[in-house]
Design a protein around this motif. Structure first.
Motif, PDB file in Angstrom:
ATOM      1  N   ASP A   9      12.540  16.349  23.979  1.00  0.00           N
ATOM      2  CA  ASP A   9      11.398  16.196  23.078  1.00  0.00           C
ATOM      3  C   ASP A   9      10.450  15.104  23.580  1.00  0.00           C
ATOM      4  O   ASP A   9       9.233  15.271  23.568  1.00  0.00           O
ATOM      5  N   ASP A  10      11.004  13.979  24.045  1.00  0.00           N
ATOM      6  CA  ASP A  10      10.182  12.891  24.593  1.00  0.00           C
ATOM      7  C   ASP A  10       9.384  13.360  25.807  1.00  0.00           C
ATOM      8  O   ASP A  10       8.202  13.040  25.952  1.00  0.00           O
TER       9      ASP A  10
ATOM     10  N   GLU B 269      16.710  14.774  22.234  1.00  0.00           N
ATOM     11  CA  GLU B 269      15.695  13.726  22.067  1.00  0.00           C
ATOM     12  C   GLU B 269      14.928  13.506  23.364  1.00  0.00           C
ATOM     13  O   GLU B 269      13.704  13.339  23.356  1.00  0.00           O
ATOM     14  N   ARG B 270      15.628  13.507  24.485  1.00  0.00           N
ATOM     15  CA  ARG B 270      14.966  13.291  25.776  1.00  0.00           C
ATOM     16  C   ARG B 270      14.046  14.447  26.118  1.00  0.00           C
ATOM     17  O   ARG B 270      12.946  14.249  26.630  1.00  0.00           O
TER      18      ARG B 270
ATOM     19  N   CYS C 202       6.556  15.658  24.677  1.00  0.00           N
ATOM     20  CA  CYS C 202       5.463  14.872  24.081  1.00  0.00           C
ATOM     21  C   CYS C 202       4.644  14.185  25.163  1.00  0.00           C
ATOM     22  O   CYS C 202       3.413  14.162  25.120  1.00  0.00           O
TER      23      CYS C 202
ATOM     24  N   ASN D 168      22.560  15.535  20.988  1.00  0.00           N
ATOM     25  CA  ASN D 168      21.424  14.877  20.334  1.00  0.00           C
ATOM     26  C   ASN D 168      20.601  14.075  21.327  1.00  0.00           C
ATOM     27  O   ASN D 168      19.368  14.086  21.272  1.00  0.00           O
ATOM     28  N   THR D 169      21.276  13.367  22.228  1.00  0.00           N
ATOM     29  CA  THR D 169      20.568  12.560  23.218  1.00  0.00           C
ATOM     30  C   THR D 169      19.726  13.440  24.122  1.00  0.00           C
ATOM     31  O   THR D 169      18.557  13.140  24.396  1.00  0.00           O
TER      32      THR D 169
END
Length: 83
Positions: free
Chosen positions: A28-29, A25-26, A32, A21-22
């Motif tokens: 995805d960040d 998320e990274r 973005c 998950n981490t």
């Protein structure tokens, strides 16, 4: 791998969470952030082109690549792979 690249930073790497998950998320960040950077740069484009290419990899699966090449007011040319 992390010891081969930065042996003096091994402890720092161990302190970073590497759960699925981490990492997701990274990623995805980062995606973005890159998208935001491209949008900011796009405001200064005076010309651009988009190229789309389809090829097949060694396993027979189709791969699609999309890239953009742009020119800003200072005639600086940048080419980026979009996806």
């Amino acid at each position: 791998m992390k010891t081969a690249v930065c042996p003096e930073k091994v402890q720092n790497f161990r302190n970073i969470s590497s759960s699925q998950n981490t990492i997701a998320e990274r990623v995805d960040d980062i995606a973005c952030n890159l998208n935001e950077q491209l949008l900011v740069k796009a405001e200064s484009f005076i010309a651009f082109s988009i190229a789309v290419d389809e090829s097949t990899d060694v396993s027979g699966e189709a791969q699609l690549s999309v890239s953009i090449r742009n020119c800003d007011k200072d005639l600086y040319i940048i080419e980026e792979l979009l996806g």
